[in-house]
Motif scaffolding. Structure first.
Motif, short mmCIF file in Angstrom:
data_model
loop_
_atom_site.label_atom_id
_atom_site.label_comp_id
_atom_site.label_asym_id
_atom_site.label_seq_id
_atom_site.Cartn_x
_atom_site.Cartn_y
_atom_site.Cartn_z
N VAL A 441 0.83 -1.20 0.00
CA VAL A 441 0.00 0.00 0.00
C VAL A 441 0.87 1.26 0.00
O VAL A 441 0.64 2.20 -0.76
N VAL A 442 1.92 1.26 0.84
CA VAL A 442 2.81 2.42 0.91
C VAL A 442 3.51 2.63 -0.43
O VAL A 442 3.58 3.75 -0.95
N LEU A 443 4.01 1.56 -1.02
CA LEU A 443 4.68 1.69 -2.32
C LEU A 443 3.71 2.16 -3.39
O LEU A 443 4.04 3.02 -4.22
N GLY A 444 2.50 1.60 -3.38
CA GLY A 444 1.52 2.01 -4.37
C GLY A 444 1.12 3.46 -4.24
O GLY A 444 0.92 4.17 -5.24
N THR A 445 1.01 3.94 -3.00
CA THR A 445 0.65 5.34 -2.76
C THR A 445 1.64 6.28 -3.42
O THR A 445 1.28 7.36 -3.90
N HIS A 446 2.89 5.87 -3.46
CA HIS A 446 3.95 6.73 -4.01
C HIS A 446 4.41 6.24 -5.39
O HIS A 446 5.49 6.62 -5.84
N ASP A 447 3.56 5.42 -6.02
CA ASP A 447 3.84 4.92 -7.36
C ASP A 447 5.20 4.23 -7.44
O ASP A 447 6.00 4.47 -8.35
N LEU A 448 5.45 3.38 -6.46
CA LEU A 448 6.73 2.66 -6.38
C LEU A 448 6.46 1.18 -6.19
O LEU A 448 6.82 0.59 -5.17
N THR A 449 5.81 0.57 -7.15
CA THR A 449 5.39 -0.81 -6.95
C THR A 449 6.57 -1.75 -6.72
O THR A 449 6.49 -2.67 -5.92
N ARG A 450 7.67 -1.55 -7.44
CA ARG A 450 8.84 -2.38 -7.22
C ARG A 450 10.05 -1.74 -7.92
O ARG A 450 9.87 -0.88 -8.79
N PRO A 451 11.25 -2.18 -7.61
CA PRO A 451 12.44 -1.64 -8.30
C PRO A 451 12.42 -1.99 -9.79
O PRO A 451 11.74 -2.93 -10.21
N THR A 452 13.18 -1.27 -10.55
CA THR A 452 13.33 -1.54 -11.99
C THR A 452 14.81 -1.58 -12.33
O THR A 452 15.67 -1.39 -11.45
N ALA A 453 15.12 -1.79 -13.60
CA ALA A 453 16.52 -1.84 -14.02
C ALA A 453 17.22 -0.51 -13.81
O ALA A 453 18.45 -0.47 -13.69
N THR A 454 16.47 0.58 -13.75
CA THR A 454 17.09 1.90 -13.60
C THR A 454 16.77 2.55 -12.26
O THR A 454 17.11 3.70 -12.04
N ARG A 455 16.10 1.81 -11.38
CA ARG A 455 15.67 2.43 -10.11
C ARG A 455 15.82 1.43 -8.96
O ARG A 455 15.40 0.28 -9.07
N ARG A 456 16.44 1.88 -7.86
CA ARG A 456 16.55 1.09 -6.65
C ARG A 456 15.81 1.79 -5.52
O ARG A 456 15.83 3.02 -5.43
N ILE A 457 15.17 1.00 -4.66
CA ILE A 457 14.34 1.55 -3.58
C ILE A 457 14.89 1.06 -2.24
O ILE A 457 15.14 -0.14 -2.06
N PHE A 458 15.04 2.00 -1.31
CA PHE A 458 15.55 1.69 0.02
C PHE A 458 14.56 2.18 1.08
O PHE A 458 13.96 3.26 0.92
N LEU A 459 14.38 1.41 2.14
CA LEU A 459 13.58 1.82 3.28
C LEU A 459 14.54 2.14 4.41
O LEU A 459 15.32 1.28 4.85
N ARG A 460 14.52 3.39 4.87
CA ARG A 460 15.42 3.82 5.94
C ARG A 460 14.63 4.10 7.21
O ARG A 460 13.61 4.79 7.18
N CYS A 461 15.09 3.53 8.32
CA CYS A 461 14.46 3.77 9.64
C CYS A 461 15.59 4.16 10.59
O CYS A 461 16.31 3.30 11.10
N GLY A 462 15.77 5.46 10.82
CA GLY A 462 16.92 5.93 11.59
C GLY A 462 18.18 5.61 10.83
O GLY A 462 18.36 5.99 9.69
N ARG A 463 19.08 4.83 11.47
CA ARG A 463 20.33 4.44 10.82
C ARG A 463 20.23 3.07 10.14
O ARG A 463 21.19 2.60 9.54
N LYS A 464 19.10 2.42 10.26
CA LYS A 464 18.91 1.12 9.63
C LYS A 464 18.39 1.31 8.20
O LYS A 464 17.48 2.10 7.97
#
Length: 469
Positions: A441-464
């Motif tokens: 749901v969070v990814l869909g809200t921001h139009d980020l369904t999944r990574p692609t060949a030209t795009r990487r997605i990271f989830l950051r929580c503090g320093r993690k």
């Protein structure tokens, strides 16, 4: 008198610090860690008693009956019996427990006999120090389970090949009631009731058992049994340690000298004592990278106290480093790097500490996570039904609890970071509500369904940081 190995580390360490070499990268940190390792193993028996007393007293918040008595004891020229006790009320040991163990290591290298005493009997009573309510008693099985890894966890701080590892059930379990009553008959009840926490609990109608009331007397019998010359413990144990001296005197023994060390604040800098329950601790069983990272994230104001309490640096060396920071000659993060590496090296070795430094720098000092090397990862297709909190806690094991994820989100530390192969980067701040929302749901809200060949997605929580692959 010829210079000792310890004296040589003093000269060489000061020269290295005054060179103002870079500690966040390059070889200078490795050389400092090598000298600190030499110091941790240096024979201290050749130092004059007054110098030995200084090395011990500098890390003690209180010495009973005083530093003069400690110096006189050290000058007797015989191996002293040094008692350090711990009640295995939990399975984990953290850096808050390490300060007296560092002193135990120094005393051992001065030629003295360290008795590492496991309170398998007293753990079943539960140390009442500072608590506002009764602690449920532990069973023998609880104690044995908690003990399973204690020896391994505390091993880096002193040499078990030369220390004794004993359980107080050896003498407390067979003790007869007449013998115990004889001990109690020599002590005024006021000695136990002088504790403010006991008086407060009684005034508030909170539970206070007779077992808790005599805890310090039972603990003191350990000192009588091993005929302790010196006892180490935290400042929160001071009243118990005073009872040890009182009971030894009542039994016709010379009261031990007490070295009470200060309590270590937690890494969050709130003023609370380091504690697993507050998740502001650094566990001795942590892997090298996690230990290093936790120390790098500690509040800046804790740096002087942590350097003095948790490393083999001398006061004058700590003050020199801090002056360099104040003068602008050294970056504060460089000194924090030295702290984190020195503690990590004590537990895991210098190579692991340097590797942890390099991994930390790659992950948090670069502008792009894509350049940080391998990161923990999770597949959105497989875990899309998990909430962000569940993903970080249960799937990736990045944080200890869902509440911790929510607290980080409330502070603005929960984010999606999107990086593209053309060098672009976009950060999407997430809310506390998002922490409890499903990943898909969070990814869909921001139009980020999944990574692609030209795009990487990271989830950051503090320093993690978790990569969504």
């Amino acid at each position: 008198m010829a210079a000792t190995a310890f004296d040589r580390t003093v000269t060489r360490l000061r020269e290295l610090i005054e060179d103002e070499g870079e500690l966040r990268e390059g070889p200078e940190l490795g050389r400092l860690l090598g000298l600190l390792a030499e110091r941790r193993t240096a024979d201290l028996s050749g130092l004059p008693p007054a110098r030995q007393a200084d090395l011990l007293g500098a890390r003690a918040a209180q010495v009973l009956p005083g530093t003069d008595r400690l110096a006189a004891l050290l000058a007797e020229g015989r191996p002293l019996t040094v008692k350090f006790g711990i009640d295995p009320t939990g399975a984990d040991v953290h850096l808050g427990h390490a300060v007296p163990m560092i002193l135990a290591g120094r005393l051992q290298r001065m030629g003295h006999r360290v008795v590492f005493l496991v309170g398998d009997i007293t753990a079943r009573i539960g140390d009442p120090s500072g608590r506002s309510a009764e602690r449920p008693p532990l069973t023998e099985e609880d104690v044995l389970r908690n003990l399973a890894t204690y020896r391994q966890q505390v091993g880096p701080f002193f040499d078990f090949a030369q220390a004794e590892f004993r359980f107080n059930s050896e003498w407390l379990a067979p003790m007869t009631l007449p013998r115990f009553l004889d001990v109690l008959s020599r002590l005024p009840a006021s000695a136990a009731l002088q504790r403010e926490d006991f008086r407060t609990r009684l005034a508030e109608g909170s539970g206070l058992t007779l077992a808790e009331l005599v805890y310090s007397v039972v603990m003191a019998l350990d000192s009588v049994e091993v005929v302790a010359d010196v006892e180490l413990g935290g400042l929160d144990q001071l009243l118990n340690l005073q009872m040890c001296r009182r009971v030894m005197a009542a039994q016709g023994q010379r009261p031990e000298v007490v070295l009470a060390t200060g309590l270590i604040e937690g890494t969050d800098g709130t003023g609370a004592k380091m504690s697993k329950s507050k998740n502001n601790f650094v566990g001795l069983a942590f892997p090298a990278e996690e230990m290093f990272g936790r120390l790098m994230s500690c509040a800046d104001r804790l740096l002087p106290d942590y350097l003095r309490a948790l490393t083999e640096l001398l006061d004058e060396e700590v003050e020199l480093l801090l002056r360099q920071v104040d003068d602008g000659r050294r970056h504060p993060m460089a000194v924090k790097t030295l702290l984190a590496a020195a503690v990590t090296a004590t537990v895991h070795g210098a190579d692991a500490a340097l590797a942890a430094r390099d991994a930390f720098r790659a992950r948090y000092s670069v502008r792009r996570f894509s350049a940080a090397g391998p990161l923990p990862a999770a597949d959105p297709a497989a875990h899309g039904a998990a909430t962000l909190g569940e993903l970080l806690v249960k799937v990736a094991g990045q944080l200890p609890s869902l509440n911790q994820v929510r607290r980080v989100a409330e502070a603005g530390g929960l984010k999606l970071v999107v990086e593209t192969t053309d060098g672009g980067q976009r950060t999407v701040p997430l809310t506390r509500t998002d922490a409890d929302e499903r990943l898909r749901v969070v990814l869909g809200t921001h139009d980020l369904t999944r990574p692609t060949a030209t795009r990487r997605i990271f989830l950051r929580c503090g320093r993690k940081v978790l990569e969504l692959t």
